[in-house]
Design an enzyme around this catalytic site. Structure first.
Site, mmCIF file in Angstrom:
data_model
loop_
_atom_site.group_PDB
_atom_site.id
_atom_site.type_symbol
_atom_site.label_atom_id
_atom_site.label_comp_id
_atom_site.label_asym_id
_atom_site.label_seq_id
_atom_site.Cartn_x
_atom_site.Cartn_y
_atom_site.Cartn_z
ATOM 1 N N ASP A 187 -32.721 18.888 -38.858
ATOM 2 C CA ASP A 187 -32.695 17.791 -37.887
ATOM 3 C C ASP A 187 -33.954 16.960 -38.046
ATOM 4 O O ASP A 187 -35.014 17.511 -38.376
ATOM 5 C CB ASP A 187 -32.626 18.385 -36.457
ATOM 6 N N SER A 229 -13.920 11.853 -34.815
ATOM 7 C CA SER A 229 -13.736 11.509 -33.403
ATOM 8 C C SER A 229 -12.343 10.938 -33.158
ATOM 9 O O SER A 229 -11.767 10.271 -34.034
ATOM 10 C CB SER A 229 -14.785 10.462 -33.040
ATOM 11 N N ALA A 230 -11.853 11.137 -31.949
ATOM 12 C CA ALA A 230 -10.584 10.527 -31.547
ATOM 13 C C ALA A 230 -10.679 9.008 -31.544
ATOM 14 O O ALA A 230 -9.655 8.331 -31.451
ATOM 15 C CB ALA A 230 -10.204 11.018 -30.148
ATOM 16 N N THR A 231 -11.889 8.504 -31.653
ATOM 17 C CA THR A 231 -12.075 7.047 -31.699
ATOM 18 C C THR A 231 -11.312 6.440 -32.882
ATOM 19 O O THR A 231 -10.932 5.275 -32.838
ATOM 20 C CB THR A 231 -13.594 6.713 -31.761
ATOM 21 N N TYR A 256 -19.963 2.039 -34.928
ATOM 22 C CA TYR A 256 -20.030 3.498 -34.795
ATOM 23 C C TYR A 256 -18.678 4.120 -35.156
ATOM 24 O O TYR A 256 -18.587 5.040 -35.976
ATOM 25 C CB TYR A 256 -20.425 3.900 -33.363
ATOM 26 N N LYS A 298 -17.140 6.635 -38.484
ATOM 27 C CA LYS A 298 -16.334 7.863 -38.438
ATOM 28 C C LYS A 298 -15.132 7.730 -39.387
ATOM 29 O O LYS A 298 -14.836 8.642 -40.172
ATOM 30 C CB LYS A 298 -15.841 8.137 -37.007
HETATM 31 C C1 WQD Z 1 -14.956 8.078 -20.539
HETATM 32 C C2 WQD Z 1 -14.294 7.286 -19.430
HETATM 33 C C3 WQD Z 1 -15.131 5.061 -19.186
HETATM 34 C C4 WQD Z 1 -19.162 6.028 -17.939
HETATM 35 C C5 WQD Z 1 -17.062 7.769 -26.141
HETATM 36 C C6 WQD Z 1 -17.015 7.216 -27.536
HETATM 37 C C7 WQD Z 1 -16.317 8.165 -28.443
HETATM 38 C C8 WQD Z 1 -16.939 9.545 -28.397
HETATM 39 C C9 WQD Z 1 -17.197 10.016 -27.003
HETATM 40 C C10 WQD Z 1 -19.239 9.956 -29.127
HETATM 41 C C11 WQD Z 1 -13.999 5.841 -19.811
HETATM 42 C C12 WQD Z 1 -15.429 5.881 -17.955
HETATM 43 C C13 WQD Z 1 -17.844 6.129 -18.344
HETATM 44 C C14 WQD Z 1 -19.441 5.520 -16.630
HETATM 45 C C15 WQD Z 1 -17.087 5.294 -16.254
HETATM 46 N N1 WQD Z 1 -18.027 9.578 -29.289
HETATM 47 N N2 WQD Z 1 -16.838 5.762 -17.504
HETATM 48 N N3 WQD Z 1 -18.391 5.182 -15.841
HETATM 49 O O1 WQD Z 1 -15.623 6.006 -24.098
HETATM 50 O O2 WQD Z 1 -13.927 7.900 -23.973
HETATM 51 O O3 WQD Z 1 -15.733 7.953 -25.668
HETATM 52 O O4 WQD Z 1 -17.751 8.998 -26.176
HETATM 53 O O5 WQD Z 1 -20.107 10.256 -29.720
HETATM 54 O O6 WQD Z 1 -16.330 7.673 -29.715
HETATM 55 O O7 WQD Z 1 -16.354 5.983 -27.504
HETATM 56 O O8 WQD Z 1 -16.304 8.342 -23.319
HETATM 57 O O9 WQD Z 1 -17.671 9.259 -21.490
HETATM 58 O O10 WQD Z 1 -18.150 6.914 -22.317
HETATM 59 O O11 WQD Z 1 -16.061 7.343 -21.026
HETATM 60 O O12 WQD Z 1 -16.181 4.941 -15.478
HETATM 61 O O13 WQD Z 1 -20.608 5.385 -16.229
HETATM 62 O O14 WQD Z 1 -15.209 7.219 -18.332
HETATM 63 O O15 WQD Z 1 -14.802 3.747 -18.816
HETATM 64 O O16 WQD Z 1 -12.795 5.481 -19.189
HETATM 65 P P1 WQD Z 1 -15.312 7.431 -24.228
HETATM 66 P P2 WQD Z 1 -17.135 7.984 -22.047
#
Ligand code: WQD
Length: 340
Positions: free
Chosen positions: A33, A126-128, A151, A155
């Site tokens: 790391d 990632s599911a992204t 980002y 992936k």
């Molecule tokens: C989840 C839900 C937000 C924060 C992201 C990356 C993905 C992966 C994981 C990481 C959404 C809602 C969030 C807040 C909210 N990679 N939310 N208020 O966007 O599904 O995935 O993280 O390394 O590639 O895109 O995760 O936790 O940001 O959001 O309402 O303060 O929670 O809108 O619906 P996401 P998330």
């Protein structure tokens, strides 16, 4: 003989949990790391959980000579690659930072592996990569969509780089695990997620609001076409997720792969809304969160959850911890960090 697994980014959130599970399953683990996005808290926690000091190499995977030296020093049987930048928003404003770091580090690992006659390589995807999928839940056959951020694009690109290397270089085998939303912390509360600055992700924002570090949680959007109007996600416990890596590495090292390159979804298969998550957090931890609705966050997909049946069939893995336990662990971790 014990097999050695290199964990790049092993001091981070996912890497530290994977290190613990691999070690407890009998693997020798080398953590590498550069501490660009974390401190030593998780590394120390890993050693405390295991009751011994694990080898730690401070290095940057963008430095090819350092990667060569690492592979020369340790008899590496498999690599799990986590070392990467992961802030979606920052990747939009600084795409080159993301392309340089996330792609070059992976290319360096693969090149060194190739030069040494091959290696088993597990990539943290990632599911992204599915974007806003038309059919839910998503299987590994669900078409990937163009990424909505640099980002996300790294992936997708790293998946393709691994697939192409497996095709071209006979000694390289690859597995990509597509994570849904990893949350929670180790039940010991000694390792967990440590976001720098204001958290982007939901659960760290919830726990920081509960402890008083943030005044109020914004729930992004209340008019989505979902049962309660908030987005649906597949929240996967971090320890369950870590165990999937042990299964995948064992499959590679035991020669059980059905193809040189395989992909598995790692999720629970159960959609949970943002509001349901908040309500569950409040109930299991006996507290009230200060939250309000806010406008939709640009770039959010409405709903995504996994069909994890392939991982069940091929890896013998499934998510086991309940959302209640996961959210209790997340809160225990936040309290532990606050008290340090
Ligand atoms: C989840 C839900 C937000 C924060 C992201 C990356 C993905 C992966 C994981 C990481 C959404 C809602 C969030 C807040 C909210 N990679 N939310 N208020 O966007 O599904 O995935 O993280 O390394 O590639 O895109 O995760 O936790 O940001 O959001 O309402 O303060 O929670 O809108 O619906 P996401 P998330």
């Amino acid at each position: 003989m014990k097999k050695t697994v290199l964990v790049s980014g092993g001091a981070g959130f996912i890497g530290s949990h994977v290190t613990v599970e691999l070690s407890q399953a009998g693997y020798d683990v080398v953590i590498a790391d550069n501490f660009s996005n974390c401190d030593e808290t998780n590394y120390r926690g890993v050693c405390q959980i295991l009751g011994r000091t694990l080898p730690l190499v401070r290095m940057d995977f963008c430095d090819k000579e350092a990667v060569d030296a690492l592979f020369a020093q340790y008899p590496i049987d498999a690599v799990i690659h986590f070392a990467a930048f992961k802030a979606v928003g920052e990747s939009v404003s600084e795409p080159l930072k993301y392309y340089r770091n996330n792609l070059l580090s992976f290319v360096n690992i693969l090149e060194t592996a190739k030069e040494r006659g091959g290696c088993n390589v597990l990539f943290s995807s990632s599911a992204t990569v599915y974007g806003e999928a038309e059919d839910l839940p998503v299987t590994e056959q669900t078409p990937r969509q163009p990424a909505t951020s640099p980002y996300g694009n790294t992936k997708t690109m790293c998946e393709d780089i691994l697939r192409d290397c497996v095709k071209a270089y006979p000694g390289i085998k690859g597995i990509a695990l597509r994570y849904f939303n990893p949350i929670g912390a180790h039940p010991s509360a000694l390792i967990g997620e440590l976001p720098r600055g204001v958290p982007n992700n939901l659960v760290p924002f919830i726990t920081q609001t509960a402890i008083g570090k943030r005044a109020c949680l914004s729930v992004f959007g209340n008019d989505y076409p979902t049962p309660d109007g908030t987005c649906l996600r597949d929240f996967i416990d971090i320890v369950d997720l870590a165990k999937a890596h042990v299964s995948a590495v064992t499959r590679m090292l035991d020669g059980q792969m059905k193809a040189g390159y395989e992909i598995f979804n790692i999720g629970t298969g159960r959609p949970v809304s943002v509001l349901e998550l908040i309500n569950t957090f409040e109930r299991v931890n006996g507290l009230k969160l200060n939250w309000k609705f806010a406008p939709r966050r640009p770039g959010d997909v409405v709903s995504i959850w996994a069909d994890p049946s392939l991982a069940g069939k091929e890896l013998g893995w499934k998510a086991e911890r309940s959302l209640d336990d996961t959210l209790k662990a997340a809160w225990d971790w936040e309290k532990y960090i606050a008290g340090k």
